[in-house]
Design an enzyme around this catalytic site. Structure first.
Site, PDB file in Angstrom:
ATOM      1  CD  GLU A  16      -3.010  -1.201   2.181  1.00 15.91           C
ATOM      2  OE1 GLU A  16      -3.926  -0.400   2.279  1.00 15.91           O
ATOM      3  OE2 GLU A  16      -2.767  -1.999   3.113  1.00 15.91           O
ATOM      4  CE  LYS A 183     -12.129 -11.037   3.924  1.00 15.58           C
ATOM      5  NZ  LYS A 183     -12.703 -10.235   5.006  1.00 15.58           N
ATOM      6  CB  SER A 189      -6.203  -1.925   1.749  1.00 14.63           C
ATOM      7  OG  SER A 189      -6.329  -1.026   2.766  1.00 14.63           O
ATOM      8  CB  SER A 325     -10.181   7.697   3.041  1.00 12.97           C
ATOM      9  OG  SER A 325      -9.213   7.128   2.286  1.00 12.97           O
TER      10      SER A 325
END
Length: 355
Positions: A16, A183, A189, A325
């Site tokens: 990220e 996941k 994210s 966001s």
């Protein structure tokens, strides 16, 4: 009054990295120049730290893999004697720069997992966000689920896999059914996340997730609305304000839907009834407390509007601070500007350091 010396740390060795740069630019722009002396440390993708002495608007141009060629090396010193940053102006001799508080504008591994928070603790520098324990627990989705269960908060059923485990697809299918989500346990994210509709996609999704972490979470699919709560404050008191709702542009709220594709629809406040909204806020604060969060967090839920059922998804201890966001947008809707929000977050950091 004397200005506070604040350091914004951004970039980082994380998937990220680019989002961190966008968050940092928005944070730096929102910090009041009358209240703060602003310092900036950029960490490039290879892990080099440097003193970024350009404007926020120039982060996109200068915060690159070549940044070390024209910026001074700089580090947060773990020695409390230094009181903040060591900036190596000639590459050899260090100049100490006092720092009153750090804002880690970092996302994902090495930023919100407790590692850099440990450095700030060693240095004795107040910092925005959760401490080592809260950061580490919330970053690890499997550990966080154990905490949520202990707190009695409803959540989707799940299975944990450790790298090297035999994958019993039949058992997973029996426990969770299809579709299900796969996941990485410690990636932020939605990086490395996939949705499986059959065994082939399940096995492929597990392989993908293991590329990002040594532990994988496989989770029951919940067909419901995605909502998020913004929590602000240290443990006593912390407040959960407006609830926002997301209609993802993609099949689920993945990395692109969160940060790249601005067509995901955000509805603030969420279209939930008064009773459901109150329960969401109570669960958000309960999860925040049991995970020992502080400063800020975005707490994500699924809600079935017809039945009113609620499932807690996850906690993000350093949510994005970009123009799309949810966290800053929720507070803006409540009448708190980005500048005012950052003032409160810095105050939380300073208050926490005073015990």
């Amino acid at each position: 009054m004397e200005k506070l010396s604040v350091c914004v740390v951004f970039g980082g060795v994380s998937s990220e990295h680019e989002i961190s740069k966008i968050s940092a630019a928005m944070i730096i722009d929102a910090l009041g120049r009358d209240e703060y002396d602003i310092h900036k440390i950029y960490i490039d993708r290879s892990g080099r730290w440097m003193y970024f002495d350009k404007e926020a608007s120039e982060i996109g141009e200068y915060a690159t893999d070549e940044a070390h060629l024209y910026f001074d090396k700089a580090i947060v010193s773990p020695s409390r004697e230094d009181g903040g940053i060591l900036r190596f102006k000639d590459g050899v001799h260090a100049e100490a720069v006092r720092i009153d508080a750090v804002i880690p504008a970092l996302h994902g591994k090495n930023g919100e997992d407790g590692t850099i928070q440990g450095l700030f603790e060693l240095a004795g520098i107040p910092y925005v966000g959760s401490g080592v324990l809260g950061s580490a627990v919330c970053m690890d989705k499997c550990l966080a689920k154990i905490m949520f269960k202990e707190a009695g908060i409803p959540q989707a059923r799940w299975v944990t896999l450790i790298k090297g485990d035999d994958v019993d697809a039949e058992l997973i299918e029996k426990e969770l059914g299809y579709p299900c989500f796969i996941k990485p346990s410690n990636a932020g994210s939605s990086v490395g996340v996939s949705k499986a509709h059959d065994r082939s996609e399940l096995l492929d999704g597990i392989k993908l997730a293991f590329k990002h972490d040594s532990k994988v979470l496989i989770e029951e699919f919940i067909s419901a609305s995605e909502v998020e709560s913004a929590v602000l404050g240290n443990l006593n008191p912390a407040v959960a304000e407006n609830i926002g709702e997301i209609a993802p542009s993609n099949e689920f709220y993945d990395f692109d839907a969160k940060y790249v594709d601005s067509t995901s629809k955000l509805t603030i406040p969420a279209q939930t009834d008064k009773e459901t909204t109150a329960q969401l806020k109570e669960y958000a604060l309960r999860a925040y407390k049991i995970c020992e969060c502080r400063g800020l967090a975005r707490v994500d839920f699924f809600v079935d509007k017809s039945s009113g059922s609620i499932w807690l998804n996850e906690i993000n201890t350093l949510p994005g601070f970009t123009s799309i966001s949810m966290y800053p947008k929720l507070w803006e809707t409540s009448g708190l500007s980005n500048s005012e929000l950052l003032d409160k977050l810095i105050d939380c950091a300073l208050s926490s350091s005073r015990g």
